[in-house]
Design a protein around this motif. Structure first.
Motif, PDB file in Angstrom:
ATOM      1  N   GLY A 257       0.794  -1.233   0.000  1.00 16.66           N
ATOM      2  CA  GLY A 257       0.000   0.000   0.000  1.00 16.66           C
ATOM      3  C   GLY A 257       0.823   1.278   0.000  1.00 16.66           C
ATOM      4  N   PHE A 258       2.111   1.176  -0.224  1.00 14.47           N
ATOM      5  CA  PHE A 258       3.057   2.297  -0.356  1.00 14.47           C
ATOM      6  C   PHE A 258       3.312   3.075   0.944  1.00 14.47           C
ATOM      7  N   ASN A 259       2.250   3.281   1.773  1.00 12.82           N
ATOM      8  CA  ASN A 259       2.403   4.039   3.024  1.00 12.82           C
ATOM      9  C   ASN A 259       3.047   5.403   2.830  1.00 12.82           C
ATOM     10  N   LEU A 260       2.632   6.123   1.803  1.00 16.77           N
ATOM     11  CA  LEU A 260       3.160   7.466   1.580  1.00 16.77           C
ATOM     12  C   LEU A 260       2.160   8.498   2.104  1.00 16.77           C
ATOM     13  N   VAL A 261       2.656   9.691   2.428  1.00 15.63           N
ATOM     14  CA  VAL A 261       1.750  10.770   2.840  1.00 15.63           C
ATOM     15  C   VAL A 261       1.335  11.498   1.572  1.00 15.63           C
ATOM     16  N   LYS A 262       0.074  11.319   1.187  1.00 12.33           N
ATOM     17  CA  LYS A 262      -0.359  11.759  -0.149  1.00 12.33           C
ATOM     18  C   LYS A 262      -0.334  13.271  -0.339  1.00 12.33           C
TER      19      LYS A 262
ATOM     20  N   LEU B 113       9.429  14.528  -2.941  1.00 15.17           N
ATOM     21  CA  LEU B 113      10.742  14.614  -2.287  1.00 15.17           C
ATOM     22  C   LEU B 113      10.614  14.522  -0.758  1.00 15.17           C
ATOM     23  N   ASP B 114       9.559  15.150  -0.202  1.00 14.47           N
ATOM     24  CA  ASP B 114       9.359  15.086   1.250  1.00 14.47           C
ATOM     25  C   ASP B 114       9.097  13.652   1.700  1.00 14.47           C
ATOM     26  N   ASN B 115       8.339  12.927   0.890  1.00  9.99           N
ATOM     27  CA  ASN B 115       8.076  11.530   1.235  1.00  9.99           C
ATOM     28  C   ASN B 115       9.353  10.706   1.247  1.00  9.99           C
TER      29      ASN B 115
ATOM     30  N   THR C  56      12.175  13.692 -11.885  1.00 12.32           N
ATOM     31  CA  THR C  56      11.416  14.837 -12.420  1.00 12.32           C
ATOM     32  C   THR C  56      10.091  15.023 -11.670  1.00 12.32           C
ATOM     33  N   TYR C  57       9.771  14.079 -10.787  1.00 11.65           N
ATOM     34  CA  TYR C  57       8.509  14.174 -10.030  1.00 11.65           C
ATOM     35  C   TYR C  57       8.722  14.772  -8.633  1.00 11.65           C
ATOM     36  N   ALA C  58       9.960  15.187  -8.323  1.00 18.97           N
ATOM     37  CA  ALA C  58      10.301  15.577  -6.947  1.00 18.97           C
ATOM     38  C   ALA C  58       9.320  16.575  -6.326  1.00 18.97           C
ATOM     39  N   ASP C  59       8.830  17.527  -7.113  1.00 21.12           N
ATOM     40  CA  ASP C  59       7.961  18.575  -6.562  1.00 21.12           C
ATOM     41  C   ASP C  59       6.469  18.283  -6.700  1.00 21.12           C
ATOM     42  N   ARG C  60       6.147  17.143  -7.279  1.00 17.97           N
ATOM     43  CA  ARG C  60       4.728  16.814  -7.457  1.00 17.97           C
ATOM     44  C   ARG C  60       4.100  16.416  -6.127  1.00 17.97           C
ATOM     45  N   VAL C  61       2.804  16.692  -5.988  1.00 11.48           N
ATOM     46  CA  VAL C  61       2.076  16.224  -4.810  1.00 11.48           C
ATOM     47  C   VAL C  61       1.897  14.708  -4.977  1.00 11.48           C
ATOM     48  N   THR C  62       2.282  13.967  -3.955  1.00 11.96           N
ATOM     49  CA  THR C  62       2.345  12.509  -4.076  1.00 11.96           C
ATOM     50  C   THR C  62       0.990  11.895  -4.443  1.00 11.96           C
ATOM     51  N   GLY C  63      -0.085  12.467  -3.906  1.00  8.33           N
ATOM     52  CA  GLY C  63      -1.416  11.920  -4.166  1.00  8.33           C
ATOM     53  C   GLY C  63      -1.815  11.944  -5.631  1.00  8.33           C
ATOM     54  N   SER C  64      -1.100  12.727  -6.454  1.00  5.48           N
ATOM     55  CA  SER C  64      -1.471  12.822  -7.867  1.00  5.48           C
ATOM     56  C   SER C  64      -0.773  11.746  -8.713  1.00  5.48           C
TER      57      SER C  64
ATOM     58  N   ARG D 207       7.413   3.381  -6.792  1.00  6.52           N
ATOM     59  CA  ARG D 207       8.799   3.806  -7.038  1.00  6.52           C
ATOM     60  C   ARG D 207       9.256   4.797  -5.966  1.00  6.52           C
ATOM     61  N   VAL D 208       8.357   5.719  -5.582  1.00  6.49           N
ATOM     62  CA  VAL D 208       8.697   6.695  -4.535  1.00  6.49           C
ATOM     63  C   VAL D 208       8.946   5.960  -3.209  1.00  6.49           C
ATOM     64  N   ALA D 209       8.118   4.961  -2.936  1.00  3.56           N
ATOM     65  CA  ALA D 209       8.297   4.197  -1.688  1.00  3.56           C
ATOM     66  C   ALA D 209       9.662   3.499  -1.684  1.00  3.56           C
TER      67      ALA D 209
END
Ligand code: ADP
Ligand code: MG
Length: 279
Positions: A92-97, A102-104, A142-150, A158-160
């Motif tokens: 389930g990735f467990n990321l803060v959406k 980058l913060d995640n 290139t996704y570093a500044d994107r909001v994770t939920g998007s 991949r971010v996880a």
């Protein structure tokens, strides 16, 4: 290196969940755990992480520098330090959406810096650059500044993985990291995990024997709380039948065909599109 030795866990009613699980994971290994639902795969990982207390047996993590952590018995500060040494990747990735990508990733090391520093200064520029480097490793810089939920499911996974890389663990633990992904994203994630395992061993639970056969260096199969196979990743049909029983057809289900190109004739309605009717 991870040494798991005779892990045992029973319920108060006497039901045995883990019945003496033993195996090791060494440097350079990508070990896949297979087994039917309810076999005890996740519970084994939970005992290694110290999230569930085993009744008996032990799990020990030996760092490349020789430091050693008794994962099943350590508590307090030692336990936090031990958990920090394990990079965990879940289904389930467990990321803060709501946070940036980058913060995640940087959350992966939050537990390692002094609370005062995390409040007052945040991360250093060097740490931020290292987090970008971790994103680069999973082709997401290139996704570093994107909001994770998007992001899509494959991108979030991949971010996880980048977050786990940034943590600089001495072992990666993954519980069904590709179960929620489509075949092409599943393949992409396996292709990321495989090279990681050359420097830091990976122990992962998977539901696809064809993936573990292709990417893992070794496979362990758990059945009713016991290790029933530990060896080469390519298992025979008979071995898989023994491991999965009635669930075999489910795990061997052929990969569904790709979606038809836009504008083509719709195929016959299947599965959930069919109205329920008595048969
Ligand atoms: N904390 C718990 N309390 C009671 N039963 C549990 C607990 N955790 C797992 N189980 C049971 O242990 C068995 C193994 O669970 P699990 O390791 O999650 O299976 P899986 O192999 O599918 O990952 C299952 O029968 C499950 O219901
Ligand atoms: Mg599980």
């Amino acid at each position: 290196m991870l040494h798991v030795d005779r892990l045992t866990k029973s319920l108060p009613d006497g039901r045995v969940l883990l019945n003496g699980i033993s195996f090791t994971v060494s440097r350079g290994e990508f070990v896949g755990i297979l087994g039917a639902s309810g076999a005890g795969k996740s519970l084994t990982l939970r005992c290694i992480l110290g999230l569930t207390k085993a009744d008996a047996g032990s799990a020990r993590l030996v760092e490349p520098d020789g430091r050693s952590f008794e994962l099943t018995s350590c508590t307090g500060r030692n336990q936090r330090e031990a958990r920090r040494r394990m990079g965990v990747i879940f289904q389930g990735f467990n990321l803060v959406k709501r946070l940036r990508v980058l913060d995640n990733v940087m959350i992966g090391r939050l537990a390692q810096i002094h609370p005062l520093r995390s409040w007052l200064y945040g991360f250093t520029d060097a740490e931020a650059e290292e987090a970008v480097q971790a994103l680069r490793q999973v082709k997401m810089e290139t996704y570093a500044d994107r909001v994770t939920g998007s992001l899509s499911g494959g991108e979030m996974q991949r971010v996880a993985i980048a977050r786990a890389i940034f943590q600089r663990p001495s072992l990666f633990l993954a519980d069904e990291p590709i179960a929620a992904l489509d075949p092409s994203n599943s393949l992409a994630i396996m292709k990321l995990l495989q090279p990681l395992s050359r420097t830091t061993p990976v122990l992962g639970v998977f539901h696809q024997p064809e993936m573990t056969a292709r990417f893992c260096t070794r496979v362990i199969a758990i059945k009713r709380g016991a290790v029933v196979y530990d060896g080469a990743p390519g298992l025979s049909h008979a071995e898989l039948e023994e491991i999965y029983g009635d669930e075999l057809m489910q795990v061997l289900r052929p990969t569904p065909p790709a979606a038809p190109p836009a504008g083509s004739e719709p195929g016959p309605a299947v599965g959930l599109l069919l109205p329920n009717h008595p048969s």
